[in-house]
Design an enzyme around this catalytic site. Structure first.
Site, short mmCIF file in Angstrom:
data_model
loop_
_atom_site.label_atom_id
_atom_site.label_comp_id
_atom_site.label_asym_id
_atom_site.label_seq_id
_atom_site.Cartn_x
_atom_site.Cartn_y
_atom_site.Cartn_z
N GLU A 272 0.89 -1.18 0.00
CA GLU A 272 0.00 0.00 0.00
C GLU A 272 0.92 1.21 0.00
O GLU A 272 1.60 1.47 1.00
CB GLU A 272 -0.87 0.03 1.26
CG GLU A 272 -1.82 -1.13 1.40
CD GLU A 272 -3.06 -1.01 0.52
OE1 GLU A 272 -3.14 -0.05 -0.27
OE2 GLU A 272 -3.92 -1.89 0.62
N GLU A 409 3.88 13.55 -4.52
CA GLU A 409 3.18 13.43 -3.24
C GLU A 409 3.90 14.32 -2.23
O GLU A 409 5.03 14.04 -1.84
CB GLU A 409 3.21 11.98 -2.76
CG GLU A 409 2.46 11.77 -1.48
CD GLU A 409 2.52 10.33 -0.98
OE1 GLU A 409 3.63 9.76 -0.92
OE2 GLU A 409 1.46 9.78 -0.63
P1 NAD Z 1 8.44 4.78 4.57
O1 NAD Z 1 8.36 3.99 3.32
O2 NAD Z 1 9.61 5.66 4.77
O3 NAD Z 1 8.41 3.83 5.85
C1 NAD Z 1 7.35 2.91 6.07
C2 NAD Z 1 7.85 1.79 6.94
O4 NAD Z 1 8.85 1.06 6.23
C3 NAD Z 1 8.50 2.24 8.26
O5 NAD Z 1 8.15 1.34 9.28
C4 NAD Z 1 9.98 2.13 7.94
O6 NAD Z 1 10.76 1.90 9.09
C5 NAD Z 1 10.00 0.92 7.03
N1 NAD Z 1 11.16 0.83 6.15
C6 NAD Z 1 11.94 1.85 5.71
N2 NAD Z 1 12.94 1.35 4.93
C7 NAD Z 1 12.77 0.01 4.89
C8 NAD Z 1 13.45 -1.05 4.24
N3 NAD Z 1 14.53 -0.83 3.50
N4 NAD Z 1 12.99 -2.31 4.39
C9 NAD Z 1 11.89 -2.55 5.13
N5 NAD Z 1 11.21 -1.59 5.79
C10 NAD Z 1 11.63 -0.32 5.66
O7 NAD Z 1 7.07 5.59 4.65
P2 NAD Z 1 6.62 6.63 5.74
O8 NAD Z 1 7.40 7.87 5.52
O9 NAD Z 1 6.61 5.99 7.09
O10 NAD Z 1 5.07 6.86 5.34
C11 NAD Z 1 4.68 7.76 4.38
C12 NAD Z 1 4.41 7.07 3.06
O11 NAD Z 1 3.50 6.00 3.27
C13 NAD Z 1 3.74 7.97 2.07
O12 NAD Z 1 4.30 7.79 0.80
C14 NAD Z 1 2.30 7.50 2.07
O13 NAD Z 1 1.59 7.77 0.89
C15 NAD Z 1 2.46 6.06 2.31
N6 NAD Z 1 1.24 5.51 2.88
C16 NAD Z 1 0.45 4.71 2.09
C17 NAD Z 1 -0.75 4.23 2.59
C18 NAD Z 1 -1.66 3.39 1.76
O14 NAD Z 1 -2.58 2.81 2.32
N7 NAD Z 1 -1.47 3.27 0.45
C19 NAD Z 1 -1.12 4.53 3.89
C20 NAD Z 1 -0.30 5.33 4.66
C21 NAD Z 1 0.89 5.80 4.14
#
Ligand code: NAD
Length: 509
Positions: A272, A409
């Protein structure tokens, strides 16, 4: 044009003990194998509240690959018993969790407001309410995880079973941690999987509190919760051979990386990801309901930190000026401030990095002579709001769909208005995006609205409303916004089970 002053009514007051659930930094533990644990190395990480810049409100374990290993081993050990019971056993426990979460709803909402910066009234409390509903919903439909029998003749018994995948590694973002945990955990558990849940670095506290509630109810190892860096803990979870499925919500960039890693070992994966959702307004009467709906769908009361934020306003030329004028007027009445204060409509941006990123987009918008700033602008650098990561809701007009502000975004409370005249043209613009998560259509001509909905490349389209996901609905993205569905009953079956066909020869005389 509206000035900033009407938006800057508050105040983060770090010394306000009444609004402070953490007079001193609290220590929170992870949940592994039914025990509250520190990390194997004994390392800790600070959790700060975005409402008062670097103010530490708690410490959580800084987990590493060994902790992930322990959690996965615990989850695998718990799986057979969890899987093999009658579904009513799982159902009863999920419903019990819903009850306990409901009993502690206010505390959970306060914790959410403090560690995410989401305002308690507009976001944190509703998020807890959705979490309760999701545990009830998936508990309720646990018995629907079932297969089919084939009319295969009197000597054949041919049927399918929907069997759980095994251990699910679930990775959360920080923007709505409880709601997104609610999209994953109860669905995975109801279908008979066990779970290792990784909280986001910036917002682990509500998830650790949820873990404490679950610990009272679930057998040890059925749900494990770890905290720490994505590049360490998240990576370890994605690569762990004991994890059968990775369920990820976060950025498209990290999602792509996870898809590669999980794909290389052929683990199940669902993603997602991000969005840049269009909100298409057709000509017609500009009603209060339309303005309220546009406000809601823009997610400015979540600081725009929502993957489904309808921040690309595609306004028909006939209503363009009136919609902007009324929307700006409505947004001007919103109060930005302390997430823990009931009077705040809009809370704080999660951290300094995100705060600076949003600011860069604002700088770009402000320096572009083709754009008009209708509301908002740069964040205040003096006064109470300067004490936290507070941005003001901002609206730009004069853009077209090629502007960076219209394509990327921003994940901040920044809206970009684009005029249109021709329906085919607006649909082309709406679809001219790498993303395809959500879309909003506003029209009193329902035939036109439904036709437009069918022509949009988005996983979730709303017509004449702009609220959040409703329990039981399908949810997921097209294009770069994701792969897979998990949230509805069908999503749970598709996302958390696999189909086994069983063919039996019956020796009938
Ligand atoms: P992010 O991708 O930076 O981090 C999300 C999660 O992934 C965190 O727990 C982080 O620690 C982990 N992560 C980071 N690097 C990783 C790796 N290499 N391997 C495994 N896990 C890793 O996102 P964010 O900044 O926490 O959230 C914002 C983003 O999430 C935005 O782009 C938003 O659109 C998206 N989002 C999508 C939905 C949806 O339902 N489509 C919902 C909420 C947020």
């Amino acid at each position: 044009m509206t000035t900033q002053s009407s938006l800057q009514s508050y105040h983060p007051t770090p010394s306000d003990a009444a609004a402070d659930p953490w007079p001193e930094a609290t220590v929170k533990h992870m949940l592994v194998g039914g025990e509250r644990v520190e990390s194997v190395t004994g390392a800790w990480r600070d959790v700060t509240t975005p409402a008062a810049r670097e103010r530490v409100i708690a410490r959580v374990p800084e987990a590493g690959p060994e902790d992930v290993d322990r959690a996965v081993i615990a989850a695998r050990a718990a799986w057979p018993l969890w899987r093999d019971q009658h579904f009513t056993g799982r159902q009863r426990l999920l419903l019990k969790i819903a009850e306990l979460v409901e009993q502690q709803a206010e505390e959970l909402a306060q914790v959410t407001a403090a560690d995410t910066g989401n305002a308690i009234r507009t976001q944190a409390r509703p998020e807890v309410a959705v979490l309760v509903d999701l545990f009830r919903y998936f508990g309720g439909v646990a018995g629907e995880v079932k297969g089919f029998t084939l009319p295969a003749g009197s000597t054949q018994l041919q049927y399918t079973r929907q069997e759980p995948l095994g251990v699910v590694g679930a990775i959360l973002p920080w923007n709505s941690p409880l709601m997104i945990a609610g999209f994953k955990v109860p669905a995975a558990l109801a279908a008979g999987n066990t779970v290792v849940l990784k909280a986001a670095e910036d917002a682990p506290l509500s998830i650790l509190m949820l873990a404490e509630i679950c610990q009272q109810v679930l057998p040890p190892g059925v749900l494990n919760v770890v905290t720490g860096e994505g590049a360490v803990v998240g990576e370890a979870l994605v690569h762990h051979p004991g994890v059968d499925k990775v369920s990820f919500t976060g950025s498209t960039e990290v999602g792509r990386r996870i898809a590669r890693s999980a794909g290389s070992r052929l683990a199940h994966v669902s993603l997602e990801l991000g969005g840049k959702s269009p909100s298409i307004v057709f000509p017609g009467e500009v009603t209060d309901a339309l303005i309220d709906g546009l406000l809601l769908s823009s997610r400015v009361t979540r600081q725009g930190q929502s993957c489904t934020a309808g921040t690309r306003l595609l306004l028909h030329r006939d209503v363009h000026d009136e919609v902007i004028g009324r929307l700006v007027e409505r947004m001007s009445s919103l109060r930005v401030g302390d997430p823990l204060d009931d009077a705040s409509d809009i809370g704080a941006i999660i951290n300094e990095t995100q705060f600076s990123t949003v600011r860069e987009y604002l700088d770009e918008g402000l320096s572009d002579p083709r754009l008009t700033m209708e509301l908002g602008g740069l964040p205040p650098d003096t006064g109470p709001l300067a004490e936290g990561y507070f941005h003001l809701p901002t609206v730009f007009s004069g853009a077209d769909n090629s502007f960076r502000l219209a394509r990327e975004e921003i994940f901040g409370p920044v809206l970009v208005a684009i005029p249109w005249v021709d329906v085919d043209d607006v649909i082309r613009m709406a679809n001219d995006s790498a993303y395809g998560l959500a879309a909003y259509i506003w029209s009193d001509d329902i035939n036109r609205a439904v036709d437009t909905a069918h022509r949009l490349e988005a996983g979730w389209v709303q017509i004449n409303q702009g609220g959040g996901q409703m329990v039981g609905q399908s949810y997921g993205g097209y294009k770069q916004s994701g792969i897979g569905r998990e949230v509805s009953l069908e999503g749970m079956i598709a996302g958390f089970t696999q189909t086994k066909q069983v063919n039996v020869h019956l020796a009938i005389r």
